[in-house]
Design a protein around this motif. Sequence first.
Motif, PDB file in Angstrom:
ATOM      1  N   MET A   1       0.839  -1.189   0.000  1.00  0.00           N
ATOM      2  CA  MET A   1       0.000   0.000   0.000  1.00  0.00           C
ATOM      3  C   MET A   1       0.881   1.249   0.000  1.00  0.00           C
ATOM      4  SD  MET A   1      -1.655  -2.659   1.292  1.00  0.00           S
ATOM      5  CE  MET A   1      -1.348  -2.726   3.036  1.00  0.00           C
ATOM      6  N   THR A   2       0.715   2.058  -1.026  1.00  0.00           N
ATOM      7  CA  THR A   2       1.558   3.241  -1.168  1.00  0.00           C
ATOM      8  C   THR A   2       0.705   4.485  -1.385  1.00  0.00           C
ATOM      9  OG1 THR A   2       1.779   2.759  -3.542  1.00  0.00           O
ATOM     10  CG2 THR A   2       3.524   1.956  -2.075  1.00  0.00           C
ATOM     11  N   LEU A   3       1.238   5.613  -0.940  1.00  0.00           N
ATOM     12  CA  LEU A   3       0.566   6.902  -1.080  1.00  0.00           C
ATOM     13  C   LEU A   3       1.563   7.927  -1.577  1.00  0.00           C
ATOM     14  CD1 LEU A   3      -1.659   9.080  -0.598  1.00  0.00           C
ATOM     15  CD2 LEU A   3      -0.888   9.159   1.787  1.00  0.00           C
ATOM     16  N   GLU A  30       6.813   4.095   5.936  1.00  0.00           N
ATOM     17  CA  GLU A  30       6.915   3.189   4.795  1.00  0.00           C
ATOM     18  C   GLU A  30       5.760   3.394   3.815  1.00  0.00           C
ATOM     19  OE1 GLU A  30       7.016  -1.642   3.863  1.00  0.00           O
ATOM     20  OE2 GLU A  30       6.901  -0.897   5.920  1.00  0.00           O
ATOM     21  N   GLY A  31       6.079   3.448   2.536  1.00  0.00           N
ATOM     22  CA  GLY A  31       5.057   3.537   1.502  1.00  0.00           C
ATOM     23  C   GLY A  31       4.651   4.944   1.127  1.00  0.00           C
ATOM     24  N   ILE A  32       5.193   5.977   1.802  1.00  0.00           N
ATOM     25  CA  ILE A  32       4.837   7.357   1.500  1.00  0.00           C
ATOM     26  C   ILE A  32       5.911   7.973   0.611  1.00  0.00           C
ATOM     27  CG2 ILE A  32       4.175   9.597   2.441  1.00  0.00           C
ATOM     28  CD1 ILE A  32       2.363   7.311   3.311  1.00  0.00           C
ATOM     29  N   LYS A 102       1.143   7.774  10.456  1.00  0.00           N
ATOM     30  CA  LYS A 102       1.565   6.687  11.343  1.00  0.00           C
ATOM     31  C   LYS A 102       0.654   5.481  11.190  1.00  0.00           C
ATOM     32  CE  LYS A 102       2.283   5.651  16.248  1.00  0.00           C
ATOM     33  NZ  LYS A 102       2.208   6.205  17.631  1.00  0.00           N
ATOM     34  N   ASP A 103      -0.637   5.731  10.959  1.00  0.00           N
ATOM     35  CA  ASP A 103      -1.629   4.656  10.849  1.00  0.00           C
ATOM     36  C   ASP A 103      -2.176   4.510   9.435  1.00  0.00           C
ATOM     37  OD1 ASP A 103      -1.452   4.171  13.604  1.00  0.00           O
ATOM     38  OD2 ASP A 103      -2.922   5.733  14.051  1.00  0.00           O
ATOM     39  N   PHE A 104      -1.400   4.925   8.429  1.00  0.00           N
ATOM     40  CA  PHE A 104      -1.923   4.919   7.071  1.00  0.00           C
ATOM     41  C   PHE A 104      -2.335   3.531   6.602  1.00  0.00           C
ATOM     42  CE2 PHE A 104      -1.127   4.418   2.444  1.00  0.00           C
ATOM     43  CZ  PHE A 104      -2.229   5.134   2.013  1.00  0.00           C
ATOM     44  N   HIS A 105      -1.565   2.510   6.919  1.00  0.00           N
ATOM     45  CA  HIS A 105      -1.894   1.161   6.449  1.00  0.00           C
ATOM     46  C   HIS A 105      -3.210   0.679   7.071  1.00  0.00           C
ATOM     47  CE1 HIS A 105       1.788   0.694   4.223  1.00  0.00           C
ATOM     48  NE2 HIS A 105       2.471   1.146   5.263  1.00  0.00           N
ATOM     49  N   LYS A 106      -3.441   1.076   8.305  1.00  0.00           N
ATOM     50  CA  LYS A 106      -4.715   0.747   8.951  1.00  0.00           C
ATOM     51  C   LYS A 106      -5.855   1.478   8.253  1.00  0.00           C
ATOM     52  CE  LYS A 106      -7.017   1.007  13.470  1.00  0.00           C
ATOM     53  NZ  LYS A 106      -6.862   1.443  14.881  1.00  0.00           N
ATOM     54  N   PHE A 107      -5.612   2.725   7.903  1.00  0.00           N
ATOM     55  CA  PHE A 107      -6.601   3.525   7.183  1.00  0.00           C
ATOM     56  C   PHE A 107      -6.925   2.882   5.832  1.00  0.00           C
ATOM     57  CE2 PHE A 107      -7.552   6.718   3.970  1.00  0.00           C
ATOM     58  CZ  PHE A 107      -8.526   7.486   4.575  1.00  0.00           C
ATOM     59  N   GLU A 108      -5.896   2.475   5.110  1.00  0.00           N
ATOM     60  CA  GLU A 108      -6.088   1.887   3.785  1.00  0.00           C
ATOM     61  C   GLU A 108      -6.903   0.599   3.875  1.00  0.00           C
ATOM     62  OE1 GLU A 108      -5.546   0.085  -0.070  1.00  0.00           O
ATOM     63  OE2 GLU A 108      -5.146  -0.809   1.881  1.00  0.00           O
ATOM     64  N   LYS A 109      -6.664  -0.166   4.908  1.00  0.00           N
ATOM     65  CA  LYS A 109      -7.414  -1.408   5.092  1.00  0.00           C
ATOM     66  C   LYS A 109      -8.881  -1.113   5.375  1.00  0.00           C
ATOM     67  CE  LYS A 109      -7.306  -5.763   7.682  1.00  0.00           C
ATOM     68  NZ  LYS A 109      -6.608  -6.539   8.740  1.00  0.00           N
ATOM     69  N   HIS A 200     -11.368  10.986   9.774  1.00  0.00           N
ATOM     70  CA  HIS A 200      -9.909  11.029   9.914  1.00  0.00           C
ATOM     71  C   HIS A 200      -9.378  12.367   9.393  1.00  0.00           C
ATOM     72  CE1 HIS A 200      -9.182   6.794  11.015  1.00  0.00           C
ATOM     73  NE2 HIS A 200     -10.186   6.504  10.202  1.00  0.00           N
ATOM     74  N   VAL A 201      -8.361  12.891  10.038  1.00  0.00           N
ATOM     75  CA  VAL A 201      -7.718  14.139   9.617  1.00  0.00           C
ATOM     76  C   VAL A 201      -6.356  13.821   9.015  1.00  0.00           C
ATOM     77  CG1 VAL A 201      -6.736  16.331  10.388  1.00  0.00           C
ATOM     78  CG2 VAL A 201      -8.918  15.542  11.326  1.00  0.00           C
ATOM     79  N   MET A 202      -6.166  14.150   7.748  1.00  0.00           N
ATOM     80  CA  MET A 202      -4.877  13.974   7.087  1.00  0.00           C
ATOM     81  C   MET A 202      -4.107  15.284   7.016  1.00  0.00           C
ATOM     82  SD  MET A 202      -3.985  12.548   3.225  1.00  0.00           S
ATOM     83  CE  MET A 202      -4.633  14.004   2.400  1.00  0.00           C
ATOM     84  N   VAL A 203      -4.846  16.399   6.917  1.00  0.00           N
ATOM     85  CA  VAL A 203      -4.214  17.697   6.674  1.00  0.00           C
ATOM     86  C   VAL A 203      -4.683  18.713   7.707  1.00  0.00           C
ATOM     87  CG1 VAL A 203      -4.187  19.662   5.070  1.00  0.00           C
ATOM     88  CG2 VAL A 203      -3.839  17.345   4.202  1.00  0.00           C
ATOM     89  N   ASN A 204      -3.732  19.480   8.217  1.00  0.00           N
ATOM     90  CA  ASN A 204      -4.034  20.658   9.014  1.00  0.00           C
ATOM     91  C   ASN A 204      -4.079  21.848   8.055  1.00  0.00           C
ATOM     92  OD1 ASN A 204      -3.997  19.299  11.585  1.00  0.00           O
ATOM     93  ND2 ASN A 204      -1.775  19.210  11.411  1.00  0.00           N
TER      94      ASN A 204
END
Length: 371
Positions: A1-3, A30-32, A102-109, A200-204
């Motif tokens: 999983m990549t972003l 990882e993956g960013i 930090k939790d991107f892979h959890k988010f993607e799932k 979920h908040v990705m951006v401030n």
Amino acid sequence: MTLNLFLITKGREEFLEPLLDSLNRALSREGISLSVVLNGASNKVISRFKEFEKRQSGKVSLHTLEDNDPRAASVWHIVKEVNSDWIAFPSDDDLLEDSFFKDFHKFEKEFSEFGAVATTLQVINQSGKKTRELRAPKFDATLSKSISFARGLHECPFLWPGLLIRTKLLPELVPNSRYAFDWWMGLFLILTTKVASSSHVMVNYRVHQRQESFQAPLNRKNLEALNCFMQLFASSTFSNWLASLNENQVNEFLDEIRERPPIYGDYKFSPTLVFSLSSAIRRVNSSEQIESRLISLQSWFFRVLLGENEVRCFSVLPPEVLVDSSPNFRISAVPSSCPAIMQLADKFKFGNPRYHIKVSCRHTKRHLRKD
């Protein structure tokens, strides 16, 4: 999983170092990865990004445009070269939320079945301090696609810096737009994939007077939106979606358009867009019932009263095809009005109740005042 974080920037020097610090923390995950288009940036900004690139061990790719071009279409060929599962487009005055990456892979799932995810924005002030304000997307994933698209025409459904899109679902081409590109993209995604709305908040999201949205008057931006939406209506993407709707779904769509007029209900642009939309619908649906609805919708937006049998004068169907001939307004008379007034009202008592006109004669008004 990549972003991939795709950043287009001319360079805001006052926000540059906080932005790079924020990107550096995200890239440690990882993956960013990061793609940067230096869009008419100064030599100082270019040098700083080149220095940043060297320290990122191949996670950053730089592209340089000598002259600034604010249209996303001018860099879309670079966007299409991105090799990642997801892509997002943060702005150069924003800061990334560390906990999200930090939790991107959890988010993607969590959102694996979706083609796009609209996240929430945490508002920060000019100095970068978080406020109490959160901005959530207007999009409601529980609604039908026809209602969602109609509401998306009324107001921008997603918050662009917080929108994640599966890279493989990006369109081949985008309109030559500066201010309405993100709105157009939101509508394209509603039509073509399954979209989720997330807390979920990705951006401030930094709010300040030099934001892009403050650089032009509303009329300028709304005209651009009108142009983009009319291009969308002329596309095979839109006509294919229309062709997939049954008559009830088309009616649901038109009802929502009437309740929530396009482009924030701006009276200078909304009627024109409805006229264009009607033409697009007519190209794929020629039923008498839908034709009557479209004429009714157009007359409503242009504030035109149509008497009995006048609807047929606006129909594009063959003259032998019967469309609803009833008036698009209703008249009722005040009790004790003159017979002529009562007879007039009686002719229009079965018209559309959305336009309800109440009439009386002079002596009736005098009589009412005495009471």
